[in-house]
Write a protein that holds these residues in place. Structure first.
Motif, short mmCIF file in Angstrom:
data_model
loop_
_atom_site.label_atom_id
_atom_site.label_comp_id
_atom_site.label_asym_id
_atom_site.label_seq_id
_atom_site.Cartn_x
_atom_site.Cartn_y
_atom_site.Cartn_z
N GLU A 416 0.86 -1.18 0.00
CA GLU A 416 0.00 0.00 0.00
C GLU A 416 0.90 1.23 0.00
O GLU A 416 1.86 1.31 0.76
CB GLU A 416 -0.90 -0.01 1.24
CG GLU A 416 -1.92 -1.12 1.24
CD GLU A 416 -2.84 -1.03 2.45
OE1 GLU A 416 -3.63 -0.06 2.49
OE2 GLU A 416 -2.75 -1.91 3.32
N HIS A 417 0.57 2.16 -0.84
CA HIS A 417 1.43 3.33 -1.01
C HIS A 417 0.56 4.54 -1.31
O HIS A 417 -0.48 4.43 -1.99
CB HIS A 417 2.41 3.07 -2.17
CG HIS A 417 3.56 4.00 -2.26
ND1 HIS A 417 3.46 5.27 -2.78
CD2 HIS A 417 4.87 3.85 -1.89
CE1 HIS A 417 4.64 5.87 -2.75
NE2 HIS A 417 5.52 5.02 -2.21
N ARG A 418 0.99 5.69 -0.85
CA ARG A 418 0.20 6.91 -1.06
C ARG A 418 0.05 7.27 -2.54
O ARG A 418 -0.88 7.98 -2.92
CB ARG A 418 0.81 8.08 -0.30
CG ARG A 418 2.22 8.43 -0.69
CD ARG A 418 2.80 9.54 0.19
NE ARG A 418 4.17 9.84 -0.17
CZ ARG A 418 4.51 10.65 -1.17
NH1 ARG A 418 3.57 11.25 -1.88
NH2 ARG A 418 5.80 10.88 -1.43
N LYS A 419 0.96 6.76 -3.39
CA LYS A 419 0.89 7.06 -4.82
C LYS A 419 0.25 5.92 -5.62
O LYS A 419 0.27 5.94 -6.85
CB LYS A 419 2.29 7.33 -5.37
CG LYS A 419 2.91 8.62 -4.86
CD LYS A 419 4.24 8.89 -5.55
CE LYS A 419 4.84 10.21 -5.09
NZ LYS A 419 6.14 10.48 -5.78
N SER A 420 -0.31 4.97 -4.93
CA SER A 420 -0.93 3.84 -5.63
C SER A 420 -2.11 4.30 -6.46
O SER A 420 -2.94 5.12 -6.00
CB SER A 420 -1.38 2.78 -4.62
OG SER A 420 -2.09 1.76 -5.28
N ARG A 421 -2.23 3.76 -7.67
CA ARG A 421 -3.33 4.13 -8.56
C ARG A 421 -4.47 3.11 -8.51
O ARG A 421 -5.48 3.28 -9.18
CB ARG A 421 -2.82 4.26 -10.00
CG ARG A 421 -1.89 5.44 -10.21
CD ARG A 421 -1.32 5.47 -11.61
NE ARG A 421 -0.40 4.38 -11.84
CZ ARG A 421 0.17 4.11 -13.02
NH1 ARG A 421 -0.12 4.86 -14.06
NH2 ARG A 421 1.00 3.11 -13.14
N ASP A 422 -4.29 2.04 -7.76
CA ASP A 422 -5.29 0.99 -7.66
C ASP A 422 -6.09 1.18 -6.38
O ASP A 422 -5.57 0.99 -5.28
CB ASP A 422 -4.63 -0.39 -7.67
CG ASP A 422 -5.63 -1.53 -7.68
OD1 ASP A 422 -6.84 -1.26 -7.61
OD2 ASP A 422 -5.20 -2.70 -7.76
N PRO A 423 -7.38 1.53 -6.48
CA PRO A 423 -8.18 1.76 -5.25
C PRO A 423 -8.41 0.47 -4.46
O PRO A 423 -8.79 0.54 -3.28
CB PRO A 423 -9.50 2.32 -5.80
CG PRO A 423 -9.57 1.83 -7.21
CD PRO A 423 -8.16 1.79 -7.69
N LYS A 424 -8.21 -0.67 -5.12
CA LYS A 424 -8.40 -1.96 -4.44
C LYS A 424 -7.06 -2.69 -4.30
O LYS A 424 -6.95 -3.88 -4.55
CB LYS A 424 -9.39 -2.81 -5.20
CG LYS A 424 -10.79 -2.21 -5.25
CD LYS A 424 -11.78 -3.13 -5.96
CE LYS A 424 -13.18 -2.54 -5.95
NZ LYS A 424 -14.15 -3.44 -6.63
N ILE A 425 -6.04 -1.94 -3.88
CA ILE A 425 -4.69 -2.50 -3.80
C ILE A 425 -4.62 -3.65 -2.78
O ILE A 425 -3.89 -4.62 -2.98
CB ILE A 425 -3.66 -1.39 -3.43
CG1 ILE A 425 -2.22 -1.90 -3.62
CG2 ILE A 425 -3.89 -0.88 -2.03
CD1 ILE A 425 -1.86 -2.12 -5.05
N LYS A 426 -5.43 -3.56 -1.71
CA LYS A 426 -5.41 -4.63 -0.70
C LYS A 426 -5.89 -5.95 -1.31
O LYS A 426 -5.33 -7.02 -1.01
CB LYS A 426 -6.28 -4.25 0.49
CG LYS A 426 -5.69 -3.17 1.38
CD LYS A 426 -6.59 -2.90 2.58
CE LYS A 426 -5.99 -1.82 3.48
NZ LYS A 426 -6.86 -1.55 4.65
N GLU A 427 -6.91 -5.86 -2.15
CA GLU A 427 -7.42 -7.07 -2.79
C GLU A 427 -6.37 -7.65 -3.76
O GLU A 427 -6.21 -8.86 -3.85
CB GLU A 427 -8.71 -6.78 -3.55
CG GLU A 427 -9.91 -6.56 -2.66
CD GLU A 427 -11.21 -6.45 -3.45
OE1 GLU A 427 -11.23 -6.91 -4.60
OE2 GLU A 427 -12.17 -5.89 -2.90
N ARG A 428 -5.68 -6.77 -4.46
CA ARG A 428 -4.65 -7.24 -5.39
C ARG A 428 -3.54 -7.98 -4.64
O ARG A 428 -3.06 -9.02 -5.08
CB ARG A 428 -4.05 -6.08 -6.19
CG ARG A 428 -3.22 -6.60 -7.38
CD ARG A 428 -2.33 -5.56 -8.03
NE ARG A 428 -3.04 -4.45 -8.62
CZ ARG A 428 -2.61 -3.81 -9.73
NH1 ARG A 428 -1.54 -4.25 -10.37
NH2 ARG A 428 -3.26 -2.76 -10.18
N ILE A 429 -3.10 -7.42 -3.52
CA ILE A 429 -2.07 -8.07 -2.70
C ILE A 429 -2.54 -9.45 -2.25
O ILE A 429 -1.78 -10.42 -2.26
CB ILE A 429 -1.71 -7.18 -1.49
CG1 ILE A 429 -1.06 -5.87 -1.96
CG2 ILE A 429 -0.78 -7.92 -0.53
CD1 ILE A 429 -0.91 -4.83 -0.86
#
Length: 489
Positions: A416-429
């Protein structure tokens, strides 16, 4: 401040233009060697460093079935041999498409070129007794015929000057112009007049021939037969057979974009050795004989700079090419399914010896792997499709090169990063760790390919070098390249 920034930008642009220009290969000079029917034919000269003694000269003739073609085909070879201290020439000759000419005219022009070079030896600063005729396909045919064929001379030239070269190097040359070889329809009624297999004689110059065993244009049998006939006549000839290659294999990246330099290097090295034995060149070849092609396949983390840094790390024994595509997936129905991209087709064309595959980061995106409406012909889950497509990819590279070494790379970590462009980054991980990485490990075992657990290798340093939780900065890609290089070497 703005003016300084503008100056810096202009300087960078200027440097980049210079770098692009440096990739081009151009002759040092062009001179007319023949005028016929109102047309001028040129020799494209690549000059060596100035030497006190006259040098040897190699004259290349391009291929194209006597119909088309361009001297640029041998610019890469010409540049190399000029760097080795001899004059290198890529010659024009009449072709049917431009001059409405015949193969017989092409043979005449090749003889004219050799005669011109010998007659003007002093001006060209070359040794008239160290002339090599060379060429590929139809160009190899006319190079050989400068020595074999009596007649077909231009009556306007000084025929007291010999057109016979002192050595010959031919790359998949046309050697039989009957129905058993190539070009019979272009020489109807005169099938054997300029057919090397039918014109063999004694006292030929030493000759080196390269031929692909899978040549579908000029059968390999022609090369074997010609070699045997030449040896029976007491001539010095060597045939180097190249496994698993078709016609035109000897061209490098300059002329045949995307082909790589593997076979260019091999043939150039062997040609250099041949000429050194004849005392036309001194010292060892400066080109590496055997290089390995590496295709880097993957998404944006491949498209970024790790392949460039991998090339820097591995050195000249390898040629690394980047076939990464940002956003690429193995799943279909996404924005960038890799199998439908030119990057994939080009990676196969490169005929890699080593393939580095790194997919999964985008396949783990909920936008794709959880989309029930995603358009795909595959019947099954996204996880099953990913595995099926991955295995298909591996098998396609194996079919292209039976000896290919395949490395499957797990995707790099995601944070998870402040510059992440994926709003569902947790699901991707979650998807990455729960099924993508385990699936890749299964594939490596089942397909008997090498696994590189990049996720594990980069875990401790990823946070330090990541830009957005998914991608790295340049230093991070250098670290990744170094870790991959250690596994390959």
């Amino acid at each position: 401040m703005k003016s300084k920034k503008t100056i810096i930008i202009l300087l960078l642009l200027f440097v980049s233009i210079l770098n692009v220009g440096a990739q081009n290969i151009t002759p040092d000079k062009k001179i007319v060697y023949k005028e016929v029917n109102g047309d001028s034919l040129y020799l494209h000269l690549f000059k060596p460093k100035l030497s006190k003694k006259p040098t040897a000269v190699i004259v290349f003739f391009f291929g194209g079935g006597w119909v088309g073609g361009t001297p640029e085909q041998f610019y890469q070879q010409s540049k190399y041999f000029a760097s080795r201290g001899i004059l290198a020439i890529s010659a024009e000759y009449r072709i049917q498409k431009t001059h409405k000419s015949s193969p017989f005219d092409a043979v005449e022009d090749a003889k004219s070129a050799i005669r011109f070079v010998r007659e003007n030896a002093k001006e060209l600063h070359i040794n008239p007794n160290k002339i090599i005729a060379s060429g590929g396909s139809a160009g190899g045919h006319i190079a050989i015929n400068t020595a074999l064929i009596d007649g077909l001379d231009n009556s306007k030239e000084n025929l007291s000057v010999s057109s016979i070269p002192n050595a010959i190097v031919a790359y998949n040359p046309v050697l039989d112009t009957t129905k058993k070889g190539y070009g019979s329809k272009k020489v109807i009624g005169r099938e054997t007049e300029i057919s090397p297999c039918h014109q063999v004689k004694k006292n030929m110059p030493p000759m080196l021939i390269f031929h692909g065993k899978e040549d579908k244009t000029v059968p390999f049998e022609n090369a074997e037969r010609f070699t045997n006939l030449m040896k029976k006549a007491g001539n010095n000839i060597e045939l180097i057979a190249i496994e698993n290659v078709d016609h035109g294999f000897f061209n490098g990246d300059f002329f045949r974009k995307g082909a790589g330099n593997k076979y260019y290097n091999l043939t150039t090295y062997q040609t250099d050795v041949f000429l050194e034995k004849l005392c036309y060149i001194k010292g060892k070849p400066t080109v590496v004989k055997n290089i390995k092609h590496i295709s880097c396949i993957g998404d944006s983390n491949t498209e970024a700079k790790y392949p460039k840094f991998l090339q820097d790390k591995l050195g000249e024994k390898y040629q690394v090419k980047n076939f990464g595509k940002g956003g690429a997936t193995l799943l279909n129905g996404t924005n960038h399914p890799y199998f439908k991209k030119k990057h994939y087709k080009n990676s196969l064309k490169f005929t890699p010896d080593i393939v580095l595959i790194m997919f999964g980061t985008n396949d783990a995106n909920s936008k794709w792997c959880l989309d029930a409406s995603r358009k795909t012909d595959f019947i099954g889950t996204a996880q099953e499709e990913f595995k099926s497509q991955y295995i298909k990819l591996i098998n396609n590279y194996k079919r292209k090169n039976a000896n290919v070494e395949i490395y499957v790379l797990t995707p790099m970590p995601i944070y998870e990063h402040r510059k992440s462009r994926d709003p569902k980054i947790k699901e991707r991980i979650k998807h990455l760790n729960e099924w993508v990485i385990p699936t890749i490990k299964e594939i490596a075992t089942e397909q008997n390919v090498t696994l590189l657990d990049v996720n594990k290798l980069m875990k401790d340093v990823f946070v330090k070098y990541t830009k957005d939780g998914v991608h790295l900065n340049n230093e991070g890609y250098k670290v990744l390249a170094n870790k991959i290089a250690k596994a390959i070497k």
